[in-house]
Write a protein that holds these residues in place. Structure first.
Motif, PDB file in Angstrom:
ATOM      1  N   LYS A   1     -22.919 -24.543  51.919  1.00  0.00           N
ATOM      2  CA  LYS A   1     -24.262 -25.105  52.046  1.00  0.00           C
ATOM      3  C   LYS A   1     -24.239 -26.522  52.636  1.00  0.00           C
ATOM      4  O   LYS A   1     -24.959 -26.807  53.591  1.00  0.00           O
ATOM      5  CB  LYS A   1     -24.964 -25.122  50.678  1.00  0.00           C
ATOM      6  N   SER A   2     -23.403 -27.379  52.055  1.00  0.00           N
ATOM      7  CA  SER A   2     -23.354 -28.764  52.556  1.00  0.00           C
ATOM      8  C   SER A   2     -22.854 -28.797  53.992  1.00  0.00           C
ATOM      9  O   SER A   2     -23.317 -29.607  54.800  1.00  0.00           O
ATOM     10  CB  SER A   2     -22.412 -29.620  51.711  1.00  0.00           C
ATOM     11  N   THR A   3     -21.912 -27.919  54.302  1.00  0.00           N
ATOM     12  CA  THR A   3     -21.372 -27.883  55.665  1.00  0.00           C
ATOM     13  C   THR A   3     -22.486 -27.571  56.667  1.00  0.00           C
ATOM     14  O   THR A   3     -22.556 -28.178  57.741  1.00  0.00           O
ATOM     15  CB  THR A   3     -20.248 -26.833  55.757  1.00  0.00           C
TER      16      THR A   3
ATOM     17  N   ALA B   1     -19.808 -22.395  48.921  1.00  0.00           N
ATOM     18  CA  ALA B   1     -20.323 -21.310  49.768  1.00  0.00           C
ATOM     19  C   ALA B   1     -20.561 -21.768  51.209  1.00  0.00           C
ATOM     20  O   ALA B   1     -20.670 -20.942  52.113  1.00  0.00           O
ATOM     21  CB  ALA B   1     -21.621 -20.759  49.179  1.00  0.00           C
TER      22      ALA B   1
HETATM   23  P1  ATP Z   1     -20.810 -27.690  47.102  1.00  0.00           P
HETATM   24  O1  ATP Z   1     -22.039 -27.414  46.350  1.00  0.00           O
HETATM   25  O2  ATP Z   1     -19.574 -27.715  46.253  1.00  0.00           O
HETATM   26  O3  ATP Z   1     -20.890 -28.836  48.060  1.00  0.00           O
HETATM   27  P2  ATP Z   1     -21.182 -26.010  49.351  1.00  0.00           P
HETATM   28  O4  ATP Z   1     -21.813 -24.666  49.278  1.00  0.00           O
HETATM   29  O5  ATP Z   1     -22.018 -27.114  49.841  1.00  0.00           O
HETATM   30  O6  ATP Z   1     -20.588 -26.370  47.964  1.00  0.00           O
HETATM   31  P3  ATP Z   1     -19.283 -26.823  51.308  1.00  0.00           P
HETATM   32  O7  ATP Z   1     -19.139 -28.183  50.720  1.00  0.00           O
HETATM   33  O8  ATP Z   1     -20.024 -26.690  52.563  1.00  0.00           O
HETATM   34  O9  ATP Z   1     -19.896 -25.833  50.226  1.00  0.00           O
HETATM   35  O10 ATP Z   1     -17.815 -26.213  51.488  1.00  0.00           O
HETATM   36  C1  ATP Z   1     -17.547 -24.964  52.109  1.00  0.00           C
HETATM   37  C2  ATP Z   1     -16.048 -24.739  52.225  1.00  0.00           C
HETATM   38  O11 ATP Z   1     -15.473 -25.685  53.125  1.00  0.00           O
HETATM   39  C3  ATP Z   1     -15.286 -24.901  50.906  1.00  0.00           C
HETATM   40  O12 ATP Z   1     -14.270 -23.956  50.896  1.00  0.00           O
HETATM   41  C4  ATP Z   1     -14.743 -26.305  50.999  1.00  0.00           C
HETATM   42  O13 ATP Z   1     -13.560 -26.420  50.245  1.00  0.00           O
HETATM   43  C5  ATP Z   1     -14.475 -26.461  52.484  1.00  0.00           C
HETATM   44  N1  ATP Z   1     -14.610 -27.850  52.911  1.00  0.00           N
HETATM   45  C6  ATP Z   1     -15.713 -28.631  52.780  1.00  0.00           C
HETATM   46  N2  ATP Z   1     -15.525 -29.852  53.316  1.00  0.00           N
HETATM   47  C7  ATP Z   1     -14.259 -29.858  53.803  1.00  0.00           C
HETATM   48  C8  ATP Z   1     -13.440 -30.824  54.485  1.00  0.00           C
HETATM   49  N3  ATP Z   1     -13.922 -32.039  54.803  1.00  0.00           N
HETATM   50  N4  ATP Z   1     -12.197 -30.457  54.816  1.00  0.00           N
HETATM   51  C9  ATP Z   1     -11.710 -29.213  54.520  1.00  0.00           C
HETATM   52  N5  ATP Z   1     -12.414 -28.265  53.895  1.00  0.00           N
HETATM   53  C10 ATP Z   1     -13.671 -28.570  53.539  1.00  0.00           C
END
Ligand code: ATP
Length: 238
Positions: free
Chosen positions: A44-46, A42
């Motif tokens: 979150k980590s980003t 979603a």
């Molecule tokens: P999770 O719990 O799996 O970490 P999240 O909610 O933290 O999920 P993110 O990790 O922020 O989600 O990822 C958000 C979107 O960005 C996803 O579609 C992911 O595939 C993409 N994404 C994350 N990191 C990268 C990267 N380094 N390069 C390309 N796409 C990325």
């Protein structure tokens, strides 16, 4: 009276062609625990990585105690008072527990402050004191999570960013970790918590934001979200 600590406005973040965060606004007041919940991917980590300067915003702003963070280098963001505990803990396996903790304090020059923080960290985590000479790679998952939290305490940060602290841990250990997270908060550190376990997040945070594919869909007091039908159906398995 509480005051605004973190103010994120219209934040967008892309990885090449993929826009992972599409214009998100949220805030956190001094002393709060605020949660971001939402499914895998979603964004979150980003969001956390962008706050701590590991990713760059495409647009929008991140104000922390009145300072704009979006163009600040990561080490300056640590100095400004933000401590990031990354997903998967990332301790240095070949360094001892104490050496890992000392890395958290590498921006501090005064030995007396480092010593004070180490004592406080050991008070919060007696297990880390017992194991201070042990290699971090030999710790259990729960202990490594404690070490990652301890390292963040050593930075002296005013705001901790916690990325999935429950990940991969047995329920009884998770309970322990979340008890300590609340203690750290009660001792004065504000916390932005990312958690896939929405129930745990809503029990811990005073307010929460639900993130769906890069956008906030629902926000409110945790006590209200626990009763919200959309949240119950999609995130609480009700
Ligand atoms: P999770 O719990 O799996 O970490 P999240 O909610 O933290 O999920 P993110 O990790 O922020 O989600 O990822 C958000 C979107 O960005 C996803 O579609 C992911 O595939 C993409 N994404 C994350 N990191 C990268 C990267 N380094 N390069 C390309 N796409 C990325």
């Amino acid at each position: 009276m509480s005051s605004r600590m973190l103010d994120v406005k219209d934040l967008a973040v892309s990885y090449g062609m993929i826009t992972a965060v599409k214009g998100v606004s949220f805030n956190l007041d001094e002393g709060e625990i605020v949660a971001l919940i939402g499914a895998n991917g979603a964004g979150k980590s980003t969001i956390l990585r962008t706050i701590s300067g590991l990713e760059r915003a495409k647009s929008g702003s991140i104000q922390f105690l009145g300072k704009e963070l979006t163009k600040m280098p990561a080490h300056k963001i640590v100095e400004a008072g933000i401590a990031h505990v990354p997903e998967g803990r990332r301790v240095f396996p070949r360094l001892t527990v104490k050496e890992n903790l000392m890395l958290g304090a590498n921006i501090v020059k005064e030995r007396s402050i480092i010593q004070q923080r180490l004592e406080r960290t050991y008070l919060t985590f007696p297990r880390l004191k017992e194991r201070q000479a042990q290699l971090a790679g030999t710790l259990s998952g729960g202990e490594q999570q404690m070490l990652a939290l301890g390292r963040a305490l050593m930075t002296g940060g005013k705001l901790m960013l916690l990325d999935e602290p429950s990940m991969g841990l047995a329920p009884i250990i998770v309970e322990d970790i979340f008890r300590i997270i609340k203690e750290i908060n009660e001792a004065g550190t504000s916390i932005l918590l990312i958690e896939q376990n929405a129930f745990l997040a809503l029990q811990t945070a005073s307010r929460a934001y639900v993130l769906e594919t890069g956008l906030i869909s629902i926000e409110g007091k945790s006590s209200d979200l626990l009763k919200d039908d959309r949240v119950r159906e999609s995130y609480l398995g009700a």
